[in-house]
Design an enzyme around this catalytic site. Structure first.
Site, short mmCIF file in Angstrom:
data_model
loop_
_atom_site.label_atom_id
_atom_site.label_comp_id
_atom_site.label_asym_id
_atom_site.label_seq_id
_atom_site.Cartn_x
_atom_site.Cartn_y
_atom_site.Cartn_z
N ALA A 81 0.97 -1.08 0.00
CA ALA A 81 0.02 0.05 -0.12
C ALA A 81 0.91 1.21 0.11
O ALA A 81 1.92 1.12 0.42
CB ALA A 81 -1.09 -0.01 1.21
N GLY A 126 0.61 -4.97 0.50
CA GLY A 126 -0.15 -5.14 -0.23
C GLY A 126 0.06 -5.85 -1.56
O GLY A 126 -0.69 -6.30 -2.38
N GLU A 129 -0.27 -9.32 -1.21
CA GLU A 129 -1.73 -9.65 -1.01
C GLU A 129 -2.12 -9.70 -2.69
O GLU A 129 -3.21 -10.73 -2.78
CB GLU A 129 -2.11 -8.74 -0.09
CG GLU A 129 -1.87 -9.00 1.29
CD GLU A 129 -2.38 -7.69 2.11
OE1 GLU A 129 -1.99 -6.31 1.82
OE2 GLU A 129 -3.03 -7.91 3.14
N GLU A 149 3.33 -5.36 7.86
CA GLU A 149 2.64 -4.27 8.63
C GLU A 149 2.79 -3.94 9.95
O GLU A 149 2.57 -2.92 10.43
CB GLU A 149 1.11 -4.75 8.21
CG GLU A 149 0.62 -4.34 6.69
CD GLU A 149 0.84 -5.71 5.69
OE1 GLU A 149 1.58 -6.73 6.21
OE2 GLU A 149 0.46 -5.72 4.68
N1 CAA Z 1 4.45 3.64 -0.26
C1 CAA Z 1 4.99 4.51 -0.79
N2 CAA Z 1 6.37 4.71 -1.29
C2 CAA Z 1 7.25 3.75 -1.21
C3 CAA Z 1 6.75 2.55 -0.75
C4 CAA Z 1 5.51 2.42 -0.23
N3 CAA Z 1 5.03 1.19 0.25
N4 CAA Z 1 7.74 1.68 -0.86
C5 CAA Z 1 8.85 2.34 -1.40
N5 CAA Z 1 8.22 3.48 -1.64
C6 CAA Z 1 9.12 4.66 -2.15
C7 CAA Z 1 10.23 5.29 -1.05
O1 CAA Z 1 9.53 6.16 0.03
C8 CAA Z 1 11.07 5.73 -2.04
O2 CAA Z 1 10.83 6.87 -2.29
P1 CAA Z 1 11.50 8.27 -2.51
O3 CAA Z 1 12.61 8.00 -3.53
O4 CAA Z 1 10.73 9.43 -2.76
O5 CAA Z 1 12.27 8.61 -1.03
C9 CAA Z 1 11.31 4.86 -3.22
O6 CAA Z 1 10.00 4.22 -3.30
C10 CAA Z 1 12.44 3.81 -3.09
O7 CAA Z 1 12.17 3.09 -2.03
P2 CAA Z 1 13.56 2.99 -1.03
O8 CAA Z 1 14.41 3.93 -1.06
O9 CAA Z 1 12.93 2.83 0.51
O10 CAA Z 1 14.10 1.80 -1.52
P3 CAA Z 1 15.10 0.73 -0.79
O11 CAA Z 1 15.82 0.07 -2.00
O12 CAA Z 1 15.92 1.41 0.22
O13 CAA Z 1 13.99 -0.29 -0.09
C11 CAA Z 1 12.29 -1.49 0.21
C12 CAA Z 1 13.19 -1.07 -0.65
C13 CAA Z 1 12.66 -2.53 1.17
C14 CAA Z 1 11.06 -2.00 -0.71
C15 CAA Z 1 11.59 -0.29 1.16
O14 CAA Z 1 11.15 0.58 0.00
C16 CAA Z 1 10.37 -0.68 1.74
O15 CAA Z 1 10.35 -1.26 2.95
N6 CAA Z 1 8.97 -0.41 1.33
C17 CAA Z 1 7.87 -0.33 2.26
C18 CAA Z 1 7.38 -1.80 2.17
C19 CAA Z 1 6.33 -2.03 3.27
O16 CAA Z 1 6.44 -1.64 4.33
N7 CAA Z 1 5.06 -2.38 2.57
C20 CAA Z 1 3.72 -2.55 3.19
C21 CAA Z 1 3.19 -1.39 3.19
S1 CAA Z 1 1.72 -1.33 4.44
C22 CAA Z 1 0.76 -2.23 3.64
O17 CAA Z 1 0.64 -3.07 2.35
C23 CAA Z 1 -0.86 -2.46 4.08
C24 CAA Z 1 -1.50 -3.43 3.48
O18 CAA Z 1 -1.80 -4.68 3.76
C25 CAA Z 1 -2.74 -2.84 2.55
#
Ligand code: CAA
Length: 276
Positions: A81, A126, A129, A149
């Site tokens: 998400a 997500g 999922e 999450e």
């Molecule tokens: N939402 C919004 N933006 C996101 C994102 C997300 N889920 N995941 C990555 N991005 C963005 C980052 O903010 C970053 O943007 P900026 O360049 O503007 O800062 C860009 O994508 C690149 O990401 P990273 O710099 O973080 O890349 P990385 O290589 O260092 O890490 C990663 C990669 C491990 C995937 C890391 O991005 C991460 O942990 N992302 C979030 C993953 C996550 O927690 N997902 C679950 C979300 S909650 C959910 O999904 C609830 C549900 O069940 C519905």
């Protein structure tokens, strides 16, 4: 899907019998912003209207024999998400967001053709999922899966609480969800979340398209009937499931496809299915 060009955050491309749907927000690692969810909802509603149902198909309507869901780039399938957007949501908006995505996943499950997730990188939250709403999952070697999450103070919201337990069993699902731990493609293969792992994205997409090609050689009504039956029997008792299967088996005998298939076998010829 003629108006596919209207979408801004997803790409829809037909490759022979395969419809490839690509989540296309590489700068946010293809995170499912509300616009992506709205576009996926529109597309899957449209597919439900356009794809024939097993009993109403006209000849030639089965142009699409499988859907492949993937993400742009080599880093992420879908990183979940959209955390940035979610940080501004009220609880009510968050629930509506989750319910819209629930409908997307239900729509994918209801399509009369197989849906393959081609996981080309991170499939987190997500993203995992979305992949689990597909019939089965192929992955590239650099893929990563998880439901992180709890690290955000949240719980899975797009179906993970239900579908991860179904896919990999109660114990492993609970461990993954309560730790938020990320696993690599090989472990995803080992626990049965993923069917096959490929060296790189090109091999992954080629294999997914080849699988749709394989499906395209089979009777369209039978594949649709098989998927609907698998959906309907899941989580029923054996006895209830067998009742449903018996009715589906009977229905299969009402199709021209089944007549053509059996006649071709007996004549030692390959079948050319009419799709009805
Ligand atoms: N939402 C919004 N933006 C996101 C994102 C997300 N889920 N995941 C990555 N991005 C963005 C980052 O903010 C970053 O943007 P900026 O360049 O503007 O800062 C860009 O994508 C690149 O990401 P990273 O710099 O973080 O890349 P990385 O290589 O260092 O890490 C990663 C990669 C491990 C995937 C890391 O991005 C991460 O942990 N992302 C979030 C993953 C996550 O927690 N997902 C679950 C979300 S909650 C959910 O999904 C609830 C549900 O069940 C519905």
């Amino acid at each position: 899907v003629d108006e596919a060009a209207d979408y801004e955050t997803i790409l829809v491309t037909q490759y022979g019998p395969a419809l490839v749907v690509t989540v296309n927000r590489p700068r946010a690692l293809n995170a499912l912003a509300r616009q992506v969810v709205a576009e996926l909802l529109d597309l899957t509603n449209r597919l439900a209207e356009t794809l024939p149902s097993a009993d109403e198909a006209e000849p030639g309507e089965w142009a699409c024999r499988g859907v492949i869901v993937t993400g742009t780039g080599e880093k992420a399938f879908v990183a979940g998400a959209d955390i940035r957007e979610m940080s501004g949501m009220t609880p009510e908006q968050a629930e509506a967001y989750a319910r819209d995505m629930h409908q997307v996943t239900l729509n994918l499950e209801a399509l009369p053709v197989p849906v393959i997730a081609a996981v080309n990188g991170f499939a987190l939250g997500g993203g995992c999922e979305l992949a689990m709403a597909c019939d089965f999952i192929y992955a590239s070697a650099n893929a990563g899966f998880g439901q992180p999450e709890v690290s955000l103070g949240l719980v899975p919201g797009f179906g993970g609480s239900v579908r991860l337990q179904q896919r990999v069993g109660v114990g492993i699902a609970r461990e993954l969800i309560m730790t938020g731990r990320r696993i690599d493609a090989d472990e995803a293969l080992r626990i049965g979340l993923v069917n096959r792992v490929f060296d790189d994205q090109a091999a992954l997409l080629e294999a997914a398209r080849a699988t749709v090609g394989e499906v395209a050689g089979q009777a369209p009504t039978a594949v649709a009937n098989a998927k609907a039956t698998l959906n309907a029997v899941a989580h029923r008792s054996v006895a209830d499931g067998l009742e449903i299967e018996a009715a589906s088996f009977r229905t299969a005998f009402t199709t021209e496809d089944s007549r053509v298939g059996r006649d071709a076998f007996l004549a030692k010829e390959s079948a050319s299915f009419p799709g009805r």
